[in-house]
Design a protein around this motif. Structure first.
Motif, short mmCIF file in Angstrom:
data_model
loop_
_atom_site.label_atom_id
_atom_site.label_comp_id
_atom_site.label_asym_id
_atom_site.label_seq_id
_atom_site.Cartn_x
_atom_site.Cartn_y
_atom_site.Cartn_z
N LEU A 28 0.78 -1.20 -0.03
CA LEU A 28 0.05 -0.11 -0.01
C LEU A 28 0.94 1.51 0.08
O LEU A 28 0.54 2.22 -0.88
CB LEU A 28 -1.03 0.10 1.30
N THR A 29 1.91 1.33 0.69
CA THR A 29 2.86 2.39 0.76
C THR A 29 3.54 2.61 -0.60
O THR A 29 3.61 3.60 -1.11
CB THR A 29 3.93 2.16 1.69
N ALA A 30 3.89 1.37 -1.21
CA ALA A 30 4.75 1.70 -2.71
C ALA A 30 3.51 2.25 -3.53
O ALA A 30 3.84 3.06 -4.33
CB ALA A 30 4.97 0.29 -3.30
N ALA A 31 2.20 1.80 -3.49
CA ALA A 31 1.02 2.29 -4.41
C ALA A 31 0.86 3.51 -4.10
O ALA A 31 0.61 4.64 -4.98
CB ALA A 31 -0.06 1.50 -4.16
N GLN A 32 1.00 3.84 -2.90
CA GLN A 32 0.68 5.52 -2.43
C GLN A 32 1.94 6.31 -2.98
O GLN A 32 1.38 7.44 -3.51
CB GLN A 32 0.71 5.46 -1.02
N VAL A 33 3.15 5.70 -2.79
CA VAL A 33 4.26 6.50 -3.68
C VAL A 33 4.03 6.74 -4.85
O VAL A 33 4.37 7.83 -5.59
CB VAL A 33 5.60 5.69 -3.14
N ALA A 34 3.57 5.95 -5.51
CA ALA A 34 3.35 5.84 -7.29
C ALA A 34 2.50 6.88 -7.46
O ALA A 34 2.55 7.76 -8.22
CB ALA A 34 2.84 4.48 -7.65
N ARG A 35 1.42 7.01 -6.58
CA ARG A 35 0.39 8.08 -7.10
C ARG A 35 0.96 9.46 -6.61
O ARG A 35 0.74 10.30 -7.42
CB ARG A 35 -1.01 7.87 -6.08
N ASP A 36 1.73 9.49 -5.44
CA ASP A 36 2.24 10.77 -5.22
C ASP A 36 3.15 11.26 -6.13
O ASP A 36 3.43 12.85 -6.46
CB ASP A 36 3.31 10.70 -3.71
N ILE A 37 3.85 10.59 -7.03
CA ILE A 37 4.87 10.89 -7.82
C ILE A 37 4.27 10.77 -9.20
O ILE A 37 5.19 11.31 -10.07
CB ILE A 37 6.31 9.93 -7.65
N GLY A 38 3.03 10.48 -9.34
CA GLY A 38 2.45 10.51 -10.70
C GLY A 38 3.03 9.38 -11.52
O GLY A 38 3.60 9.51 -12.93
N GLY A 39 3.27 8.29 -10.86
CA GLY A 39 4.30 7.22 -11.77
C GLY A 39 3.57 5.75 -11.67
O GLY A 39 2.48 5.83 -11.46
N ARG A 40 4.33 4.90 -12.03
CA ARG A 40 4.05 3.74 -12.31
C ARG A 40 4.08 2.87 -11.14
O ARG A 40 5.02 2.97 -10.31
CB ARG A 40 4.65 2.86 -13.39
N PHE A 41 3.22 1.79 -10.94
CA PHE A 41 3.33 0.73 -9.63
C PHE A 41 3.88 -0.52 -10.13
O PHE A 41 2.90 -1.22 -10.87
CB PHE A 41 2.14 0.97 -8.89
N ILE A 42 4.94 -1.01 -9.91
CA ILE A 42 5.37 -2.29 -10.38
C ILE A 42 5.22 -3.41 -9.13
O ILE A 42 5.67 -3.06 -8.23
CB ILE A 42 6.74 -2.00 -10.67
N LEU A 43 4.76 -4.49 -9.60
CA LEU A 43 4.93 -5.72 -8.75
C LEU A 43 6.03 -6.68 -9.32
O LEU A 43 6.04 -6.79 -10.62
CB LEU A 43 3.64 -6.34 -8.84
N ARG A 44 7.12 -6.94 -8.28
CA ARG A 44 8.14 -7.94 -8.78
C ARG A 44 8.06 -9.18 -7.94
O ARG A 44 8.20 -8.94 -6.79
CB ARG A 44 9.52 -7.01 -9.02
N ILE A 45 8.34 -10.23 -8.66
CA ILE A 45 8.10 -11.72 -8.04
C ILE A 45 9.97 -11.96 -7.73
O ILE A 45 10.39 -12.25 -8.91
CB ILE A 45 7.51 -12.63 -8.60
N GLU A 46 10.34 -11.88 -6.64
CA GLU A 46 11.64 -12.20 -6.29
C GLU A 46 11.91 -13.61 -5.91
O GLU A 46 11.93 -13.85 -4.81
CB GLU A 46 12.16 -11.13 -5.14
N ASP A 47 11.80 -14.19 -6.99
CA ASP A 47 12.00 -15.97 -6.76
C ASP A 47 13.19 -16.53 -7.37
O ASP A 47 13.33 -17.74 -7.74
CB ASP A 47 10.75 -16.58 -7.54
#
Ligand code: GLU
Length: 287
Positions: A28-47
């Motif tokens: 949720l923090t990462a998604a909020q930061v993406a909104r704040d900077i007007g940017g993309r929200f990326i999900l990465r699977i670290e496997d």
């Protein structure tokens, strides 16, 4: 990459267990930061940890994040699909003499650290073996790890070693915020890869953040200590340095930090007990 240049934040879980409340806070923090900077929200699977990663946990991650109401860019990058990128980065470091093979067992490394009382705990500093010894061990098929040589890195960067800084926009474990001096020597000669097992966490994260154009790294404050090594790798590999945003860690009913073993705090368990995404978001400060 088509959207390169646009700012982006990311949530980068490892599929080694079910997500818990602490992961929800991170996502949720990462998604909020993406909104704040007007940017993309990326999900990465670290496997990259093939022993512990499970496809079923990855499926659960996607479901749990969708339940939280999050939307992310597709396709999702899975580290296991990009091992050649990490191998190439490791090779670049090797070609410049910045990493060396360490044949020591864990017990030997711990014993070495114990013999150097002035070194901070766990900061192992070693050196490349003499060529004949190394050749013999390789011929015998002995396992080894690739370690970053802090001494060689310092020499390679010369005067710019002193400019290794990063910006913390969240907070570190001791309230660190703003411009931070990076002191990678405190981490010692960290492991960046292993014979036959590919790459270690630090290198994969740095390569991926650059590849994906991540400008804002969002994660728990337990990884604040990882920045100096990652900042150094960015300098050595000529990669941009993102802004860092570390957040507080949640604790469970016993006062200890939440971990994957705390089954009652998984998003699955909360959902089964009737907690709604709205209630959870409100509890975490995203009301
Ligand atoms: N994959 C790591 C974890 O799940 C996070 C790495 C990072 O955010 O840099 O703990």
């Amino acid at each position: 990459m088509s959207s390169a240049g646009a700012p982006a934040s990311r949530f980068a879980p490892s599929p080694t267990g079910l997500l818990h409340k602490g992961h929800a806070l991170s996502a949720l923090t990462a998604a909020q930061v993406a909104r704040d900077i007007g940017g993309r929200f990326i999900l990465r699977i670290e496997d990259i940890d093939a022993e512990r990663s499970r496809p079923a946990f990855e499926t659960a991650i996607l479901e749990d994040l969708a339940w939280l109401g999050l939307e992310w860019e597709t396709p999702v990058r899975r580290q296991a699909d990009h091992l050649e990128d990490y191998a190439a980065a490791l090779e670049r470091l090797r070609a410049r003499g910045l990493i060396y093979r360490c044949f020591k067992t864990r017990a030997e490394v711990l014993a070495d650290i114990g013999r150097a009382p002035h070194e901070p705990a766990q900061a192992y500093v070693g050196a490349r073996l003499a060529e004949a010894d190394e050749t013999a061990r390789l011929a015998a098929g002995e396992p080894y790890a690739w370690r970053l040589s802090i001494a060689a890195a310092r020499e390679a960067l010369g005067a710019s070693w002193g400019d290794l800084e990063f910006i913390e926009e969240g907070r570190g474990p001791n309230g660190e915020r703003g411009a931070q001096r990076s002191r990678p020597e405190l981490s010692g000669d960290v492991i960046l890869g292993r014979k036959g097992l590919g790459v270690a966490y630090h290198l994969a994260v740095v390569v991926d953040d650059a590849r994906q154009g991540v400008t804002h790294v969002v994660r728990g404050e337990d990884l604040f200590e990882a920045v100096p090594v990652q900042r150094l790798l960015q300098a050595l590999l000529d990669l941009p340095t993102p802004v860092y945003h570390h957040h507080r860690l949640l604790t469970g009913p016993d006062g200890r930090r939440l971990a994957k073993r705390d089954r009652s705090e998984t998003l699955r368990a909360l959902r089964a007990s009737g907690v709604t995404p709205e209630a959870l978001k409100a509890e975490l400060g995203f009301g």
